[in-house]
Design a protein around this motif. Structure first.
Motif, PDB file in Angstrom:
ATOM      1  N   ASP A   1     -33.911   1.015 -16.098  1.00 53.08           N
ATOM      2  CA  ASP A   1     -34.240   2.196 -15.297  1.00 53.08           C
ATOM      3  C   ASP A   1     -34.743   3.320 -16.192  1.00 53.08           C
ATOM      4  O   ASP A   1     -34.214   3.542 -17.283  1.00 53.08           O
ATOM      5  CB  ASP A   1     -33.021   2.667 -14.497  1.00 53.08           C
ATOM      6  N   SER A   2     -35.735   4.031 -15.738  1.00 54.44           N
ATOM      7  CA  SER A   2     -36.354   5.087 -16.516  1.00 54.44           C
ATOM      8  C   SER A   2     -35.511   6.362 -16.491  1.00 54.44           C
ATOM      9  O   SER A   2     -35.353   6.993 -15.442  1.00 54.44           O
ATOM     10  CB  SER A   2     -37.748   5.396 -15.964  1.00 54.44           C
ATOM     11  N   VAL A   3     -34.999   6.736 -17.658  1.00 56.54           N
ATOM     12  CA  VAL A   3     -34.227   7.976 -17.776  1.00 56.54           C
ATOM     13  C   VAL A   3     -35.136   9.171 -17.516  1.00 56.54           C
ATOM     14  O   VAL A   3     -34.715  10.160 -16.905  1.00 56.54           O
ATOM     15  CB  VAL A   3     -33.551   8.060 -19.164  1.00 56.54           C
ATOM     16  N   GLU A   4     -36.376   9.076 -17.914  1.00 63.00           N
ATOM     17  CA  GLU A   4     -37.336  10.158 -17.668  1.00 63.00           C
ATOM     18  C   GLU A   4     -37.557  10.345 -16.168  1.00 63.00           C
ATOM     19  O   GLU A   4     -37.604  11.468 -15.674  1.00 63.00           O
ATOM     20  CB  GLU A   4     -38.655   9.881 -18.389  1.00 63.00           C
ATOM     21  N   GLN A   5     -37.690   9.237 -15.446  1.00 59.95           N
ATOM     22  CA  GLN A   5     -37.876   9.305 -13.999  1.00 59.95           C
ATOM     23  C   GLN A   5     -36.647   9.930 -13.334  1.00 59.95           C
ATOM     24  O   GLN A   5     -36.786  10.768 -12.436  1.00 59.95           O
ATOM     25  CB  GLN A   5     -38.139   7.906 -13.437  1.00 59.95           C
ATOM     26  N   ILE A   6     -35.470   9.553 -13.774  1.00 58.19           N
ATOM     27  CA  ILE A   6     -34.239  10.123 -13.217  1.00 58.19           C
ATOM     28  C   ILE A   6     -34.164  11.613 -13.522  1.00 58.19           C
ATOM     29  O   ILE A   6     -33.810  12.418 -12.659  1.00 58.19           O
ATOM     30  CB  ILE A   6     -33.001   9.367 -13.753  1.00 58.19           C
ATOM     31  N   THR A   7     -34.519  12.002 -14.743  1.00 55.58           N
ATOM     32  CA  THR A   7     -34.498  13.419 -15.128  1.00 55.58           C
ATOM     33  C   THR A   7     -35.439  14.231 -14.251  1.00 55.58           C
ATOM     34  O   THR A   7     -35.064  15.292 -13.733  1.00 55.58           O
ATOM     35  CB  THR A   7     -34.883  13.570 -16.613  1.00 55.58           C
ATOM     36  N   GLU A   8     -36.656  13.744 -14.060  1.00 57.15           N
ATOM     37  CA  GLU A   8     -37.623  14.452 -13.220  1.00 57.15           C
ATOM     38  C   GLU A   8     -37.137  14.553 -11.781  1.00 57.15           C
ATOM     39  O   GLU A   8     -37.319  15.585 -11.121  1.00 57.15           O
ATOM     40  CB  GLU A   8     -38.978  13.748 -13.294  1.00 57.15           C
ATOM     41  N   MET A   9     -36.509  13.487 -11.262  1.00 54.27           N
ATOM     42  CA  MET A   9     -35.971  13.511  -9.906  1.00 54.27           C
ATOM     43  C   MET A   9     -34.865  14.552  -9.797  1.00 54.27           C
ATOM     44  O   MET A   9     -34.793  15.307  -8.824  1.00 54.27           O
ATOM     45  CB  MET A   9     -35.451  12.113  -9.528  1.00 54.27           C
ATOM     46  N   LEU A  10     -33.988  14.645 -10.811  1.00 53.64           N
ATOM     47  CA  LEU A  10     -32.925  15.649 -10.799  1.00 53.64           C
ATOM     48  C   LEU A  10     -33.504  17.060 -10.805  1.00 53.64           C
ATOM     49  O   LEU A  10     -33.024  17.942 -10.091  1.00 53.64           O
ATOM     50  CB  LEU A  10     -31.979  15.445 -11.983  1.00 53.64           C
ATOM     51  N   HIS A  11     -34.535  17.286 -11.590  1.00 53.67           N
ATOM     52  CA  HIS A  11     -35.184  18.604 -11.604  1.00 53.67           C
ATOM     53  C   HIS A  11     -35.700  18.961 -10.209  1.00 53.67           C
ATOM     54  O   HIS A  11     -35.518  20.101  -9.748  1.00 53.67           O
ATOM     55  CB  HIS A  11     -36.341  18.631 -12.600  1.00 53.67           C
ATOM     56  N   ARG A  12     -36.319  17.996  -9.530  1.00 54.57           N
ATOM     57  CA  ARG A  12     -36.812  18.246  -8.164  1.00 54.57           C
ATOM     58  C   ARG A  12     -35.645  18.465  -7.203  1.00 54.57           C
ATOM     59  O   ARG A  12     -35.709  19.346  -6.336  1.00 54.57           O
ATOM     60  CB  ARG A  12     -37.686  17.083  -7.685  1.00 54.57           C
ATOM     61  N   ALA A  13     -34.598  17.673  -7.357  1.00 57.56           N
ATOM     62  CA  ALA A  13     -33.446  17.770  -6.455  1.00 57.56           C
ATOM     63  C   ALA A  13     -32.786  19.141  -6.532  1.00 57.56           C
ATOM     64  O   ALA A  13     -32.268  19.650  -5.531  1.00 57.56           O
ATOM     65  CB  ALA A  13     -32.437  16.671  -6.778  1.00 57.56           C
TER      66      ALA A  13
ATOM     67  N   PHE B   1     -17.084  13.111 -10.361  1.00 52.25           N
ATOM     68  CA  PHE B   1     -18.441  12.577 -10.304  1.00 52.25           C
ATOM     69  C   PHE B   1     -19.413  13.644 -10.760  1.00 52.25           C
ATOM     70  O   PHE B   1     -19.113  14.837 -10.773  1.00 52.25           O
ATOM     71  CB  PHE B   1     -18.793  12.069  -8.896  1.00 52.25           C
ATOM     72  N   GLY B   2     -20.583  13.219 -11.149  1.00 52.32           N
ATOM     73  CA  GLY B   2     -21.619  14.127 -11.602  1.00 52.32           C
ATOM     74  C   GLY B   2     -22.953  13.424 -11.605  1.00 52.32           C
ATOM     75  O   GLY B   2     -23.082  12.323 -11.077  1.00 52.32           O
ATOM     76  N   GLN B   3     -23.922  14.075 -12.218  1.00 46.30           N
ATOM     77  CA  GLN B   3     -25.265  13.506 -12.308  1.00 46.30           C
ATOM     78  C   GLN B   3     -25.717  13.079 -10.913  1.00 46.30           C
ATOM     79  O   GLN B   3     -26.307  12.033 -10.703  1.00 46.30           O
ATOM     80  CB  GLN B   3     -25.247  12.315 -13.269  1.00 46.30           C
ATOM     81  N   PHE B   4     -25.398  13.925  -9.923  1.00 47.06           N
ATOM     82  CA  PHE B   4     -25.621  13.617  -8.522  1.00 47.06           C
ATOM     83  C   PHE B   4     -26.836  14.368  -8.020  1.00 47.06           C
ATOM     84  O   PHE B   4     -26.882  15.599  -8.083  1.00 47.06           O
ATOM     85  CB  PHE B   4     -24.373  14.036  -7.732  1.00 47.06           C
ATOM     86  N   GLY B   5     -27.823  13.647  -7.562  1.00 46.68           N
ATOM     87  CA  GLY B   5     -29.012  14.282  -7.025  1.00 46.68           C
ATOM     88  C   GLY B   5     -29.772  13.337  -6.118  1.00 46.68           C
ATOM     89  O   GLY B   5     -29.745  12.126  -6.297  1.00 46.68           O
ATOM     90  N   ILE B   6     -30.437  13.935  -5.141  1.00 43.10           N
ATOM     91  CA  ILE B   6     -31.236  13.197  -4.167  1.00 43.10           C
ATOM     92  C   ILE B   6     -32.614  13.854  -4.089  1.00 43.10           C
ATOM     93  O   ILE B   6     -32.718  15.083  -4.076  1.00 43.10           O
ATOM     94  CB  ILE B   6     -30.573  13.247  -2.758  1.00 43.10           C
ATOM     95  N   GLU B   7     -33.660  13.050  -4.016  1.00 45.35           N
ATOM     96  CA  GLU B   7     -35.013  13.595  -3.835  1.00 45.35           C
ATOM     97  C   GLU B   7     -34.997  14.577  -2.668  1.00 45.35           C
ATOM     98  O   GLU B   7     -34.407  14.292  -1.627  1.00 45.35           O
ATOM     99  CB  GLU B   7     -36.024  12.487  -3.536  1.00 45.35           C
ATOM    100  N   PRO B   8     -35.655  15.733  -2.822  1.00 39.11           N
ATOM    101  CA  PRO B   8     -35.622  16.749  -1.766  1.00 39.11           C
ATOM    102  C   PRO B   8     -36.029  16.251  -0.378  1.00 39.11           C
ATOM    103  O   PRO B   8     -35.388  16.593   0.612  1.00 39.11           O
ATOM    104  CB  PRO B   8     -36.598  17.814  -2.270  1.00 39.11           C
ATOM    105  N   HIS B   9     -37.043  15.414  -0.281  1.00 33.96           N
ATOM    106  CA  HIS B   9     -37.485  14.959   1.043  1.00 33.96           C
ATOM    107  C   HIS B   9     -36.495  14.000   1.699  1.00 33.96           C
ATOM    108  O   HIS B   9     -36.622  13.700   2.889  1.00 33.96           O
ATOM    109  CB  HIS B   9     -38.895  14.347   0.976  1.00 33.96           C
ATOM    110  N   LEU B  10     -35.496  13.542   0.940  1.00 34.00           N
ATOM    111  CA  LEU B  10     -34.471  12.649   1.494  1.00 34.00           C
ATOM    112  C   LEU B  10     -33.114  13.336   1.627  1.00 34.00           C
ATOM    113  O   LEU B  10     -32.149  12.722   2.071  1.00 34.00           O
ATOM    114  CB  LEU B  10     -34.346  11.392   0.630  1.00 34.00           C
ATOM    115  N   GLN B  11     -33.038  14.602   1.242  1.00 31.63           N
ATOM    116  CA  GLN B  11     -31.793  15.347   1.413  1.00 31.63           C
ATOM    117  C   GLN B  11     -31.564  15.597   2.902  1.00 31.63           C
ATOM    118  O   GLN B  11     -32.510  15.704   3.673  1.00 31.63           O
ATOM    119  CB  GLN B  11     -31.851  16.659   0.632  1.00 31.63           C
TER     120      GLN B  11
END
Length: 111
Positions: free
Chosen positions: A11-23, A88-98
């Motif tokens: 899994d791409s850590v960069e992709q997860i990081t970018e998703m968290l920034h958006r979330a 728990f932590g590192q919890f985030g959801i893409e904004p359009h799916l929140q």
């Protein structure tokens, strides 16, 4: 269909990081400075090294993440140092799916 599964080494850590920034972008815009609003990929990698991390995947794209930590955490309140208490932590959801129940589904995985 969204699939929730354990984090994989591929899994791409960069992709997860970018998703968290958006979330967390809306909260950042309000002046809140949660780590997920600005963390680096290296910080994401470190925070994904909890006891277990999960991702939500839609069409081969990571759209959510959550990690569970059951080991004592010395830098927080005494409650988190008690045996049998997890956090728990590192919890985030893409904004359009929140607000669609995905966060609840992910919480159910770690509870």
């Amino acid at each position: 269909m969204i699939h929730i599964r354990p984090l994989q080494s591929s899994d791409s850590v960069e992709q997860i990081t970018e998703m968290l920034h958006r979330a967390y972008a809306e909260l950042a815009a309000m002046g809140f400075r949660f780590l997920a609003t600005h963390q680096s990929a290296e910080t994401t990698r470190s925070r994904l090294n909890g006891d277990m991390s999960f991702v939500a995947v839609l069409d081969n794209v990571i759209v959510g993440t959550i990690s569970i930590y059951s080991t004592p955490y010395e830098d927080v309140c005494l409650h988190y140092r008690k045996p049998g208490v997890a956090r728990f932590g590192q919890f985030g959801i893409e904004p359009h799916l929140q607000h669609c129940g995905l966060g609840t589904r992910m919480m159910d995985v770690v509870v």
